[in-house]
Write a protein that holds these residues in place. Structure first.
Motif, PDB file in Angstrom:
ATOM      1  N   SER A 105       0.309  -1.612   0.166  1.00  8.61           N
ATOM      2  CA  SER A 105       0.327  -0.091   0.053  1.00  8.61           C
ATOM      3  C   SER A 105       0.752   1.618   0.079  1.00  8.61           C
ATOM      4  CB  SER A 105      -0.624  -0.237   0.947  1.00  8.61           C
ATOM      5  OG  SER A 105      -2.319   0.792   1.065  1.00  8.61           O
ATOM      6  N   MET A 106       0.524   2.543  -0.833  1.00  6.78           N
ATOM      7  CA  MET A 106       1.817   3.468  -1.104  1.00  6.78           C
ATOM      8  C   MET A 106       0.554   4.619  -0.802  1.00  6.78           C
ATOM      9  SD  MET A 106       2.934   3.571  -4.830  1.00  6.78           S
ATOM     10  CE  MET A 106       1.489   3.813  -5.917  1.00  6.78           C
ATOM     11  N   HIS A 107      -0.481   5.009  -0.256  1.00  3.77           N
ATOM     12  CA  HIS A 107      -0.915   5.118   0.705  1.00  3.77           C
ATOM     13  C   HIS A 107      -2.001   5.621   1.608  1.00  3.77           C
ATOM     14  CE1 HIS A 107       1.350   8.583  -1.547  1.00  3.77           C
ATOM     15  NE2 HIS A 107       0.981   8.028  -2.949  1.00  3.77           N
ATOM     16  N   GLY A 108      -2.384   4.004   1.407  1.00  3.03           N
ATOM     17  CA  GLY A 108      -2.609   3.843   2.814  1.00  3.03           C
ATOM     18  C   GLY A 108      -4.578   3.040   2.297  1.00  3.03           C
ATOM     19  N   SER A 109      -4.603   2.944   0.909  1.00  4.93           N
ATOM     20  CA  SER A 109      -6.232   2.939   0.487  1.00  4.93           C
ATOM     21  C   SER A 109      -6.516   0.934   0.561  1.00  4.93           C
ATOM     22  CB  SER A 109      -6.383   3.368  -0.832  1.00  4.93           C
ATOM     23  OG  SER A 109      -6.199   4.644  -1.145  1.00  4.93           O
ATOM     24  N   THR A 110      -4.815   0.150  -0.276  1.00  2.26           N
ATOM     25  CA  THR A 110      -5.212  -0.912  -0.012  1.00  2.26           C
ATOM     26  C   THR A 110      -5.167  -1.025   1.006  1.00  2.26           C
ATOM     27  OG1 THR A 110      -3.954  -0.649  -2.442  1.00  2.26           O
ATOM     28  CG2 THR A 110      -3.359  -2.544  -1.114  1.00  2.26           C
ATOM     29  N   THR A 124      -3.191  -4.731  -3.945  1.00  3.70           N
ATOM     30  CA  THR A 124      -2.013  -3.700  -4.630  1.00  3.70           C
ATOM     31  C   THR A 124      -2.585  -2.924  -5.413  1.00  3.70           C
ATOM     32  OG1 THR A 124      -0.742  -4.096  -6.168  1.00  3.70           O
ATOM     33  CG2 THR A 124      -2.130  -4.699  -6.787  1.00  3.70           C
ATOM     34  N   PRO A 125      -2.072  -1.450  -5.007  1.00  4.35           N
ATOM     35  CA  PRO A 125      -2.019   0.268  -6.135  1.00  4.35           C
ATOM     36  C   PRO A 125      -1.801   0.118  -7.172  1.00  4.35           C
ATOM     37  CG  PRO A 125       0.248  -0.043  -4.100  1.00  4.35           C
ATOM     38  CD  PRO A 125      -0.365  -1.234  -4.125  1.00  4.35           C
ATOM     39  N   THR A 126      -2.172   1.051  -7.562  1.00  2.00           N
ATOM     40  CA  THR A 126      -2.065   1.014  -9.010  1.00  2.00           C
ATOM     41  C   THR A 126       0.091   2.152  -9.243  1.00  2.00           C
ATOM     42  OG1 THR A 126      -4.002   0.307  -9.846  1.00  2.00           O
ATOM     43  CG2 THR A 126      -2.912   1.158 -12.076  1.00  2.00           C
ATOM     44  N   VAL A 127       0.590   1.854 -10.061  1.00  2.00           N
ATOM     45  CA  VAL A 127       1.033   1.495 -10.399  1.00  2.00           C
ATOM     46  C   VAL A 127       1.810   2.420 -11.717  1.00  2.00           C
ATOM     47  CG1 VAL A 127       4.217   2.153 -10.460  1.00  2.00           C
ATOM     48  CG2 VAL A 127       2.469   0.754  -7.966  1.00  2.00           C
ATOM     49  N   LEU A 128       1.255   3.667 -12.131  1.00  2.00           N
ATOM     50  CA  LEU A 128       1.704   4.045 -13.930  1.00  2.00           C
ATOM     51  C   LEU A 128       0.351   2.890 -14.226  1.00  2.00           C
ATOM     52  CD1 LEU A 128       5.024   3.291 -14.576  1.00  2.00           C
ATOM     53  CD2 LEU A 128       3.687   5.569 -14.228  1.00  2.00           C
ATOM     54  N   THR A 129       0.387   1.711 -14.998  1.00  2.00           N
ATOM     55  CA  THR A 129      -0.876   1.068 -15.251  1.00  2.00           C
ATOM     56  C   THR A 129      -1.106  -0.151 -14.834  1.00  2.00           C
ATOM     57  OG1 THR A 129       0.492   0.175 -17.531  1.00  2.00           O
ATOM     58  CG2 THR A 129      -0.977   2.514 -17.712  1.00  2.00           C
ATOM     59  N   GLY A 130      -0.349  -0.989 -13.837  1.00  2.00           N
ATOM     60  CA  GLY A 130      -0.012  -1.830 -13.179  1.00  2.00           C
ATOM     61  C   GLY A 130      -0.285  -2.403 -11.223  1.00  2.00           C
ATOM     62  N   PRO A 131       0.168  -3.210 -11.790  1.00  2.00           N
ATOM     63  CA  PRO A 131       0.712  -3.778 -10.586  1.00  2.00           C
ATOM     64  C   PRO A 131       2.053  -3.015  -9.980  1.00  2.00           C
ATOM     65  CG  PRO A 131       0.816  -5.763 -11.644  1.00  2.00           C
ATOM     66  CD  PRO A 131       0.765  -5.083 -12.119  1.00  2.00           C
ATOM     67  N   ILE A 169      -7.971 -10.535  -6.246  1.00  2.00           N
ATOM     68  CA  ILE A 169      -7.048  -8.946  -6.302  1.00  2.00           C
ATOM     69  C   ILE A 169      -8.119  -8.350  -5.651  1.00  2.00           C
ATOM     70  CG2 ILE A 169      -5.567  -7.458  -7.372  1.00  2.00           C
ATOM     71  CD1 ILE A 169      -5.678 -10.169  -9.545  1.00  2.00           C
ATOM     72  N   ILE A 170      -7.539  -7.811  -5.125  1.00  2.00           N
ATOM     73  CA  ILE A 170      -8.057  -6.234  -4.216  1.00  2.00           C
ATOM     74  C   ILE A 170      -6.935  -5.290  -3.978  1.00  2.00           C
ATOM     75  CG2 ILE A 170      -9.319  -7.559  -2.242  1.00  2.00           C
ATOM     76  CD1 ILE A 170      -7.737  -6.266   0.001  1.00  2.00           C
ATOM     77  N   GLY A 171      -7.222  -3.850  -4.724  1.00  2.00           N
ATOM     78  CA  GLY A 171      -6.471  -2.640  -4.229  1.00  2.00           C
ATOM     79  C   GLY A 171      -7.298  -1.547  -5.303  1.00  2.00           C
ATOM     80  N   SER A 172      -6.372  -0.160  -5.367  1.00  2.00           N
ATOM     81  CA  SER A 172      -7.094   0.964  -6.143  1.00  2.00           C
ATOM     82  C   SER A 172      -6.214   1.208  -6.301  1.00  2.00           C
ATOM     83  CB  SER A 172      -6.890   2.002  -4.702  1.00  2.00           C
ATOM     84  OG  SER A 172      -6.168   2.173  -4.959  1.00  2.00           O
ATOM     85  N   TYR A 173      -6.618   2.510  -7.019  1.00  2.00           N
ATOM     86  CA  TYR A 173      -6.096   2.945  -8.502  1.00  2.00           C
ATOM     87  C   TYR A 173      -6.849   4.346  -8.156  1.00  2.00           C
ATOM     88  CZ  TYR A 173     -10.230   3.020 -10.589  1.00  2.00           C
ATOM     89  OH  TYR A 173     -12.174   2.894 -11.146  1.00  2.00           O
ATOM     90  N   GLY A 174      -5.711   5.386  -9.042  1.00  2.00           N
ATOM     91  CA  GLY A 174      -6.036   6.710  -9.222  1.00  2.00           C
ATOM     92  C   GLY A 174      -7.034   7.439 -10.172  1.00  2.00           C
ATOM     93  N   LYS A 189     -11.507   3.229  -6.706  1.00  2.00           N
ATOM     94  CA  LYS A 189     -11.261   4.665  -7.361  1.00  2.00           C
ATOM     95  C   LYS A 189     -10.807   4.930  -6.010  1.00  2.00           C
ATOM     96  CE  LYS A 189     -11.400   8.279 -10.447  1.00  2.00           C
ATOM     97  NZ  LYS A 189     -11.106   9.383  -9.972  1.00  2.00           N
ATOM     98  N   GLY A 190      -9.626   5.234  -5.544  1.00  2.00           N
ATOM     99  CA  GLY A 190      -8.688   6.081  -4.334  1.00  2.00           C
ATOM    100  C   GLY A 190      -9.545   5.434  -3.416  1.00  2.00           C
ATOM    101  N   PHE A 191      -9.471   5.705  -2.588  1.00  2.00           N
ATOM    102  CA  PHE A 191     -10.254   5.714  -0.704  1.00  2.00           C
ATOM    103  C   PHE A 191     -11.627   5.051  -0.794  1.00  2.00           C
ATOM    104  CE2 PHE A 191     -10.969   5.151   4.047  1.00  2.00           C
ATOM    105  CZ  PHE A 191      -9.110   4.884   4.080  1.00  2.00           C
ATOM    106  N   PRO A 192     -11.100   3.386   0.238  1.00  2.00           N
ATOM    107  CA  PRO A 192     -12.095   2.603   0.211  1.00  2.00           C
ATOM    108  C   PRO A 192     -13.498   3.039   0.912  1.00  2.00           C
ATOM    109  CG  PRO A 192     -11.170   1.832   1.515  1.00  2.00           C
ATOM    110  CD  PRO A 192     -10.100   2.992   0.638  1.00  2.00           C
ATOM    111  N   LYS A 193     -15.242   3.274  -0.014  1.00  2.00           N
ATOM    112  CA  LYS A 193     -16.009   3.564   0.667  1.00  2.00           C
ATOM    113  C   LYS A 193     -17.435   2.528   0.655  1.00  2.00           C
ATOM    114  CE  LYS A 193     -14.574   7.093  -3.142  1.00  2.00           C
ATOM    115  NZ  LYS A 193     -13.691   6.026  -3.364  1.00  2.00           N
TER     116      LYS A 193
END
Ligand code: FEO
Length: 404
Positions: free
Chosen positions: A255-260, A305-312, A335-340, A367-371
């Protein structure tokens, strides 16, 4: 440290303990060091050395042989060509010029390529061949793919000792010649199995059947302590290679910024509530060997995983690559994770794990932080995992406890 130690009459351990090594193949962590075991068998007429040691510790092997006053070696048995067991061969052949290297035909070819040993130095043996040392007989059992194609075991008939080289071994530096602390050896042997042997699970089942024919009192591997109760390690291997999986989910993630991380934490709790064992691995910190150990028994993997560029994230791609290469007996994956702003993280990860014969459970990507609706989706995923485990009778007893 040089000190030959006697296993039985005229049979000595003459290898080296590598207390300080922390990485193998520049890849595999060795938290407990390792050993390169070599064994000297003195028959009435001939003397054999079974395996040698890593080239970095050749001096220890030579000193051990000197302490035993070994003036002549007739055979060096090469059960495996990898350099941690064959690295000292050139020096041993220089010191003991009469010695012949006994190997499978494939092992001979590999040793000629890897260590430039001349062909004239070899005796090749077929499966079932044996060599007499006078009052002791060495029988050779071809056992390919543990973990290279050229591997074999050597069985010392009269003393009922099976020399297995890598197979059944453990990366464990210990002063114990024989296993004394079973839980410690179990963990080290399981790590070893996970990292090195697991891709060959099907072949190992056959080897375990084959050696059932032998009367074995002692198993002497070339890493870690010797088993004077062979059933301890044979039962462990039978369990690890069986098709049974546990009611366990493993979640390697970044997780890079906490969402994942928020999603992982939520899913972990949702699974625990459902009576499922969870093992969570932050890939920026974890010992990758621990992840490998968890892969031995788990039924489900959820990659976060978060999304880095277009991938994991690259660390996640690395873990996925390893999991795919190790071919664990997983049954389900998600798979779980987020993207910007978008990407193809799920599709890219799917292409990285073709060896995993798993049912894919609907990924949860936000997208972003989970809701609120995302947490609901994670609950659904946890429920789906529980249902799948129940349908396959995985960990039935534990689930009943939770439902009470
Ligand atoms: Fe211990 Fe495959 O070498």
């Amino acid at each position: 440290m040089s000190m030959p130690r006697q296993l039985k009459s005229n049979i000595y351990s003459v290898g080296a303990i590598d207390w300080d090594r922390r990485l193998f193949d520049e890849l595999i962590p060795l938290p407990d060091g390792t050993s390169y075991n070599a064994y000297l068998v003195k028959g009435r007429e001939k003397t054999a050395l079974i395996d040698t040691v890593d080239s970095t510790m050749t001096d220890v092997l030579i000193e051990n042989l000197n302490q035993l006053k070994i003036k002549n070696i007739d055979y060096v048995i090469a059960n495996h060509a990898e350099q941690d067991h064959s690295g000292s061969l050139p020096q041993i052949l220089d010191i003991y010029p009469n010695a012949k290297v006994v190997a499978t035909p494939k092992c001979k070819d590999m040793l000629m390529d890897l260590l430039l040993i001349p062909e004239s130095k070899f005796i090749t043996v077929d499966d079932g061949n044996s060599i007499s040392l006078g009052d002791k007989t060495l029988e050779f059992i071809h056992a390919p793919w543990v973990h290279w194609p050229e591997t074999m075991f050597t069985y010392l008939k009269e003393d009922k000792i099976l020399f297995t080289c890598d197979f059944l071994g453990s990366h464990l530096a210990t002063s114990d010649l024989f296993v004394t602390d079973e839980p410690v050896v179990y963990e080290a042997a399981k790590r070893y199995y996970a990292e090195i042997m697991m891709p060959f699970r099907t072949t190992i089942k056959k080897h375990l059947e084959r050696i059932k024919e032998l009367e074995i009192e002692t198993i002497a591997p070339s890493h870690g302590p010797i088993y004077d109760k062979p059933e301890f390690i044979l039962n462990a291997y039978r369990d690890w290679v069986s098709d049974e999986v546990k009611n366990e989910v493993i979640i390697p993630y970044i997780s890079m910024h906490g969402s994942t991380k928020e999603m992982v934490d939520y899913l972990v709790n949702a699974l625990i509530k459902r009576g499922i064992t969870v093992k969570q691995f932050n890939l920026s910190k974890t010992d990758i060997g621990k992840l490998a150990i968890a892969l031995v028994d788990a039924s489900t993997i959820v990659i976060g995983t978060p999304t880095v560029l277009t991938g994991p994230h690259p660390n996640v791609a690395y873990a996925a690559y390893l999991a795919n290469a190790l071919r664990p007996k997983l049954k389900f994956a998600s798979i779980i994770g987020s993207y910007g702003w978008g990407g193809r993280m799920v599709e890219q990860l799917m292409t990285m794990v073709p060896n995993l014969k798993v049912d894919i459970l609907e990924p949860v990507v936000v997208k972003g932080f989970p809701k609120e609706e995302d947490f609901k989706a994670l609950d659904n995923l946890a429920e789906k995992i529980l249902n799948k485990h129940q349908e396959h009778n995985i960990g039935k007893k534990r689930q009943k406890i939770w439902q009470r």
